[in-house]
Design a protein around this motif. Sequence first.
Motif, mmCIF file in Angstrom:
data_model
loop_
_atom_site.group_PDB
_atom_site.id
_atom_site.type_symbol
_atom_site.label_atom_id
_atom_site.label_comp_id
_atom_site.label_asym_id
_atom_site.label_seq_id
_atom_site.Cartn_x
_atom_site.Cartn_y
_atom_site.Cartn_z
ATOM 1 N N MET A 1 0.838 -1.171 0.000
ATOM 2 C CA MET A 1 0.000 0.000 0.000
ATOM 3 C C MET A 1 0.887 1.240 0.000
ATOM 4 O O MET A 1 1.970 1.244 0.570
ATOM 5 C CB MET A 1 -0.911 -0.017 1.210
ATOM 6 C CG MET A 1 -1.734 -1.268 1.342
ATOM 7 S SD MET A 1 -3.438 -0.816 1.560
ATOM 8 C CE MET A 1 -4.192 -2.389 1.424
ATOM 9 N N ALA A 2 0.415 2.281 -0.610
ATOM 10 C CA ALA A 2 1.213 3.499 -0.771
ATOM 11 C C ALA A 2 1.295 4.278 0.537
ATOM 12 O O ALA A 2 0.322 4.392 1.271
ATOM 13 C CB ALA A 2 0.596 4.371 -1.853
ATOM 14 N N VAL A 3 2.498 4.796 0.800
ATOM 15 C CA VAL A 3 2.733 5.649 1.971
ATOM 16 C C VAL A 3 3.396 6.950 1.540
ATOM 17 O O VAL A 3 3.049 8.021 2.025
ATOM 18 C CB VAL A 3 3.597 4.930 3.034
ATOM 19 C CG1 VAL A 3 4.010 5.872 4.140
ATOM 20 C CG2 VAL A 3 2.853 3.728 3.611
ATOM 21 N N ARG A 29 -3.598 5.946 7.495
ATOM 22 C CA ARG A 29 -3.888 4.697 8.198
ATOM 23 C C ARG A 29 -2.606 4.310 8.943
ATOM 24 O O ARG A 29 -1.555 4.137 8.330
ATOM 25 C CB ARG A 29 -4.311 3.632 7.193
ATOM 26 C CG ARG A 29 -5.005 2.459 7.837
ATOM 27 C CD ARG A 29 -5.754 1.583 6.822
ATOM 28 N NE ARG A 29 -6.993 2.239 6.389
ATOM 29 C CZ ARG A 29 -7.325 2.434 5.124
ATOM 30 N NH1 ARG A 29 -6.529 2.050 4.147
ATOM 31 N NH2 ARG A 29 -8.457 3.028 4.805
ATOM 32 N N TRP A 74 -10.451 5.809 7.432
ATOM 33 C CA TRP A 74 -9.095 6.296 7.678
ATOM 34 C C TRP A 74 -8.950 6.626 9.155
ATOM 35 O O TRP A 74 -9.909 7.035 9.807
ATOM 36 C CB TRP A 74 -8.813 7.533 6.818
ATOM 37 C CG TRP A 74 -8.817 7.203 5.362
ATOM 38 C CD1 TRP A 74 -9.877 7.280 4.501
ATOM 39 C CD2 TRP A 74 -7.721 6.710 4.601
ATOM 40 N NE1 TRP A 74 -9.495 6.866 3.248
ATOM 41 C CE2 TRP A 74 -8.175 6.504 3.283
ATOM 42 C CE3 TRP A 74 -6.403 6.403 4.897
ATOM 43 C CZ2 TRP A 74 -7.363 6.021 2.268
ATOM 44 C CZ3 TRP A 74 -5.581 5.930 3.879
ATOM 45 C CH2 TRP A 74 -6.060 5.735 2.587
ATOM 46 N N THR A 109 0.649 2.559 7.421
ATOM 47 C CA THR A 109 0.514 1.413 6.525
ATOM 48 C C THR A 109 -0.034 1.858 5.177
ATOM 49 O O THR A 109 0.149 1.176 4.176
ATOM 50 C CB THR A 109 -0.428 0.332 7.102
ATOM 51 O OG1 THR A 109 -1.715 0.891 7.321
ATOM 52 C CG2 THR A 109 0.140 -0.235 8.387
ATOM 53 N N GLU A 110 -0.720 3.025 5.176
ATOM 54 C CA GLU A 110 -1.280 3.541 3.932
ATOM 55 C C GLU A 110 -1.574 5.023 4.100
ATOM 56 O O GLU A 110 -1.888 5.486 5.198
ATOM 57 C CB GLU A 110 -2.579 2.805 3.588
ATOM 58 C CG GLU A 110 -3.141 3.125 2.232
ATOM 59 C CD GLU A 110 -4.345 2.261 1.865
ATOM 60 O OE1 GLU A 110 -4.714 2.301 0.683
ATOM 61 O OE2 GLU A 110 -4.903 1.574 2.725
#
Length: 125
Positions: A1-3, A29, A74, A109-110
């Motif tokens: 997942m993108a951070v 997140r 979120w 995490t995201e």
Amino acid sequence: MAVEPTGAALAGLSTHTPDGPFVMLNLLRFAPGGRASYAEYSRRAAEFLHRYGGALLYAGDGGTPLVAEHGQAWDAVLLVRYPSREAQGRMVADPGYQEVTALRSGALTEAMLQPTVPWEGGQTH
């Protein structure tokens, strides 16, 4: 997942966001235990945000969504104002700021970062 944003996404900011002030929507997140790390990141990043003319407009916990698909909630929402794309770009390129980004990356995490610009004619009520 993108951070973290990619280099291409950061380059696209200048193409798709008009020059001038904009507000970055941050949806976050947290990883287990990530709130403390993110709080430290926020404390240290505030110096750079101020230095480049930005401002934290709002930070709050995400509540239960009223309209969303399962899994779209979120943990936190932030609104950050930047005076320009150029100022935001200089901030994220600042070596001192780069040193504190590991705190953010490890805390999440995201994330979803979306630049926003005001509607023509000003604010709605």
